[in-house]
Write a protein that holds these residues in place. Structure first.
Motif, short mmCIF file in Angstrom:
data_model
loop_
_atom_site.label_atom_id
_atom_site.label_comp_id
_atom_site.label_asym_id
_atom_site.label_seq_id
_atom_site.Cartn_x
_atom_site.Cartn_y
_atom_site.Cartn_z
N TYR A 88 -31.99 -34.94 -1.81
CA TYR A 88 -31.51 -33.76 -1.12
C TYR A 88 -32.56 -32.74 -0.84
CZ TYR A 88 -29.19 -29.86 1.06
OH TYR A 88 -28.87 -28.61 1.85
N GLN A 89 -32.94 -32.16 -2.41
CA GLN A 89 -33.83 -31.23 -2.61
C GLN A 89 -35.20 -31.32 -1.78
OE1 GLN A 89 -33.73 -30.48 -6.68
NE2 GLN A 89 -31.50 -29.46 -6.78
N LYS A 90 -35.57 -32.52 -1.93
CA LYS A 90 -36.89 -32.88 -1.28
C LYS A 90 -36.79 -32.80 0.14
CE LYS A 90 -38.17 -37.04 -1.56
NZ LYS A 90 -38.49 -38.53 -1.87
N ILE A 91 -35.72 -33.51 0.79
CA ILE A 91 -35.76 -33.22 2.41
C ILE A 91 -35.26 -32.04 2.79
CG2 ILE A 91 -33.92 -34.01 4.43
CD1 ILE A 91 -33.47 -36.48 2.91
N GLU A 92 -34.62 -31.03 1.90
CA GLU A 92 -34.53 -29.62 2.19
C GLU A 92 -35.46 -28.75 2.24
OE1 GLU A 92 -31.27 -26.38 1.08
OE2 GLU A 92 -32.54 -26.89 -0.27
N ALA A 93 -36.52 -29.01 1.52
CA ALA A 93 -37.97 -28.46 1.35
C ALA A 93 -38.71 -28.78 2.38
CB ALA A 93 -38.53 -28.63 0.01
N ALA A 94 -38.59 -29.88 3.13
CA ALA A 94 -39.57 -30.13 4.34
C ALA A 94 -38.51 -29.85 5.67
CB ALA A 94 -39.68 -31.67 4.12
N ASP A 95 -37.50 -30.03 5.63
CA ASP A 95 -36.66 -29.66 7.10
C ASP A 95 -35.29 -29.31 6.69
OD1 ASP A 95 -35.52 -29.48 9.30
OD2 ASP A 95 -36.63 -31.12 10.18
N ILE A 96 -34.81 -28.04 6.67
CA ILE A 96 -33.47 -27.84 6.09
C ILE A 96 -32.57 -28.24 7.08
CG2 ILE A 96 -33.62 -25.40 7.29
CD1 ILE A 96 -31.83 -24.45 4.92
N GLU A 97 -32.95 -28.44 8.46
CA GLU A 97 -31.92 -28.76 9.31
C GLU A 97 -31.70 -30.52 9.27
OE1 GLU A 97 -30.30 -27.54 11.84
OE2 GLU A 97 -31.24 -25.56 11.73
N GLN A 98 -32.75 -31.06 8.90
CA GLN A 98 -32.48 -32.59 8.68
C GLN A 98 -31.67 -32.56 7.42
OE1 GLN A 98 -35.97 -34.68 7.40
NE2 GLN A 98 -34.93 -36.78 8.22
N ALA A 99 -31.79 -31.84 6.28
CA ALA A 99 -31.00 -32.12 5.27
C ALA A 99 -29.70 -31.75 5.55
CB ALA A 99 -31.31 -30.94 4.04
N SER A 100 -29.22 -31.10 6.55
CA SER A 100 -27.97 -30.47 6.80
C SER A 100 -27.24 -31.84 7.60
CB SER A 100 -27.78 -29.29 7.55
OG SER A 100 -26.68 -29.08 8.08
N ASP A 101 -27.98 -32.29 8.44
CA ASP A 101 -27.60 -33.16 9.29
C ASP A 101 -27.67 -34.66 8.74
OD1 ASP A 101 -27.28 -31.62 11.59
OD2 ASP A 101 -29.26 -32.13 12.40
N ILE A 102 -28.21 -35.17 7.87
CA ILE A 102 -28.26 -36.37 7.79
C ILE A 102 -27.77 -36.85 6.19
CG2 ILE A 102 -30.55 -36.63 6.41
CD1 ILE A 102 -31.29 -39.18 7.96
N THR A 103 -27.56 -35.78 5.54
CA THR A 103 -27.10 -35.95 4.07
C THR A 103 -25.49 -35.82 3.96
OG1 THR A 103 -27.53 -33.93 3.16
CG2 THR A 103 -29.30 -35.42 3.18
N ASP A 104 -24.90 -36.16 3.02
CA ASP A 104 -23.79 -35.95 2.78
C ASP A 104 -23.47 -34.69 1.67
OD1 ASP A 104 -20.95 -36.38 2.99
OD2 ASP A 104 -20.96 -38.11 1.69
N TRP A 105 -24.26 -33.63 1.92
CA TRP A 105 -24.25 -32.68 1.22
C TRP A 105 -23.04 -32.06 0.61
CZ3 TRP A 105 -22.98 -27.75 2.26
CH2 TRP A 105 -22.86 -27.29 3.72
N GLN A 106 -22.10 -31.74 1.92
CA GLN A 106 -20.83 -31.07 1.50
C GLN A 106 -19.93 -31.64 0.52
OE1 GLN A 106 -21.73 -32.34 4.70
NE2 GLN A 106 -20.97 -31.16 6.17
N THR A 107 -20.04 -32.99 0.37
CA THR A 107 -19.24 -33.90 -0.73
C THR A 107 -19.64 -33.59 -1.96
OG1 THR A 107 -18.72 -35.47 0.92
CG2 THR A 107 -18.48 -36.32 -1.33
N ILE A 108 -21.19 -33.94 -2.08
CA ILE A 108 -21.89 -33.80 -3.46
C ILE A 108 -22.02 -32.35 -3.71
CG2 ILE A 108 -24.01 -33.89 -4.62
CD1 ILE A 108 -22.72 -36.55 -3.51
N ASP A 109 -22.03 -31.37 -3.11
CA ASP A 109 -21.74 -29.92 -3.40
C ASP A 109 -20.26 -29.74 -4.13
OD1 ASP A 109 -23.63 -27.39 -3.48
OD2 ASP A 109 -21.83 -26.77 -2.23
#
Length: 403
Positions: A88-109
């Motif tokens: 997630y941290q790698k994707i967010e560093a490249a594109d924060i929109e993609q990190a929000s759209d494609i990952t399950d970040w809410q659950t992990i957070d």
């Protein structure tokens, strides 16, 4: 049977019935399910100020999220969790929109905030998954057990009650099977639990006039002259009320399930519900939880239908019957937060007032010295209340007819 068919046909001929069913279907299936999946819940983000600003691409985004989550092997361990965080941290560093759209970040957070609060930096406003050191994220299941015990202690659930709930939790198997969970979280936490209060509105509109309407239409005198008699007519009306409630339930459930299969498919059905809420104690997977929630809804509808028909038989005015029917469910929903906790739990036993999402919680009832987990009573008591109303419905209508 002939009388039942006549009553059933008469009910469906009413304009109010047709309009109610149409509006209910549009609200629940079209907006609450189809458009929710395709657009304002799971569509890719665009305008963050409104869910309606999402793109109309929910189907493809859901497939992308499911495929992404499967790349982590399907088992939730410390190593998997660390890998998800790093990715997630790698994707967010490249594109924060993609990190929000494609990952399950809410659950992990949520996992990180609950189980590793000491890793949260209060001086940083970013979500914890964005900056946490993944190597410090260890001991997932040990911390989960500690979190459950701490929650019960803080909630005043100690002694026998705590032991009872922990025994239920012992049946939860680890490690958890892991896939993308937001679709199931929305379905089990919002979509199905919210159906009850909406269905109650339309059931009240249609069924409140089932008996009371005879007085409004000045047809009550005709019932006394029919060869079937008031009691047979009352039974036919009761069967008609239950038949309509069942038909409406099947129509909406079928619409929701078809749209669910179309958008979510069956992916993740065998995930434990703990993937949605780590501190849940129920040994259920997503499919079992969905079945429970639909059964909960069905039995609640039966119970509420029984109450509405009793009210309709006891009053002569359609409007009064409608208002009283609505008051049965909406009054508790409005005042419950102002009442003591024990009274709140008792009100949850009223048909369609309780919440099927209690399978994610640790609520209990203390009856005759024993503790009972709330989902057991929430699925049985409402239908018993409705069935208990039936003889009183016949009796009330008989007194009105004879009067």
């Amino acid at each position: 049977m002939e009388l039942f068919l006549l009553e059933h046909k008469k009910l469906w001929r009413k304009r109010s019935t047709k309009i109610s069913v149409m509006l209910c279907f549009i609200y629940i299936v079209v907006f609450g399910s189809i458009l929710s999946y395709q657009w304002f819940t799971f569509g890719s983000s665009d305008n963050h100020t409104s869910a309606f600003g999402n793109h109309f691409d929910g189907y493809s985004m859901i497939r992308n999220r499911q495929a992404y989550s499967r790349s982590f092997g399907g088992e939730l361990t410390d190593e998997t969790l660390q890998e998800i965080i790093n990715d997630y941290q790698k994707i967010e560093a490249a594109d924060i929109e993609q990190a929000s759209d494609i990952t399950d970040w809410q659950t992990i957070d949520n996992y990180l905030s609950l189980l590793w609060p000491e890793l949260k930096d209060t001086d940083i406003y970013k979500i914890i998954i964005s900056y946490v050191d993944s190597e410090k994220v260890t001991g997932l299941y040990e911390r989960r057990q500690q979190a459950i015990e701490s929650f019960l202690e803080n909630n005043g659930q100690t002694g026998q009650e705590k032991d009872y709930l922990l025994r239920i939790n012992e049946s939860v198997k680890t490690p958890f099977h892991y896939e993308w969970s937001q679709g199931w979280a929305t379905l089990l936490g919002d979509v199905i639990p919210d159906l009850g209060s909406v269905l109650a509105l339309f059931l009240s509109i249609v069924l409140s006039s089932l008996f009371a309407g005879e007085w409004r239409n000045n047809t009550s005198a005709l019932v006394l002259t029919t060869r079937h008699g008031w009691k047979t007519v009352a039974c036919a009306k009761i069967l008609t009320g239950f038949a309509f409630a069942l038909e409406l339930y099947l129509l909406l459930s079928a619409g929701n399930i078809v749209s669910q299969l179309l958008f979510l498919g069956v992916t993740g059905w065998n995930m434990p519900i703990q993937i949605v809420k780590l501190t849940a104690i129920a040994p259920m997977n997503m499919l079992q939880a969905e079945i429970y929630e639909y059964v909960f809804l069905l039995l609640g509808i039966i119970g509420f239908t029984g109450i509405v028909m009793l009210i309709s038989s006891a009053v002569k005015n359609n409007v009064s019957a409608l208002l009283l029917s609505l008051a049965v469910i909406y009054t508790p929903l409005i005042i419950t937060k102002y009442l003591p906790y024990e009274i709140q739990k008792m009100l949850d036993l009223i048909p369609l007032v309780g919440n099927s999402a209690d399978i994610f919680r640790t609520n209990t009832f203390h009856i005759f010295g024993a503790y009972i987990w709330s989902p057991y009573l929430l699925i049985t008591v409402p239908v018993l209340i409705g069935l208990t109303c039936l003889p009183f419905t016949v009796s009330c209508w008989a007194k009105r007819q004879k009067a």
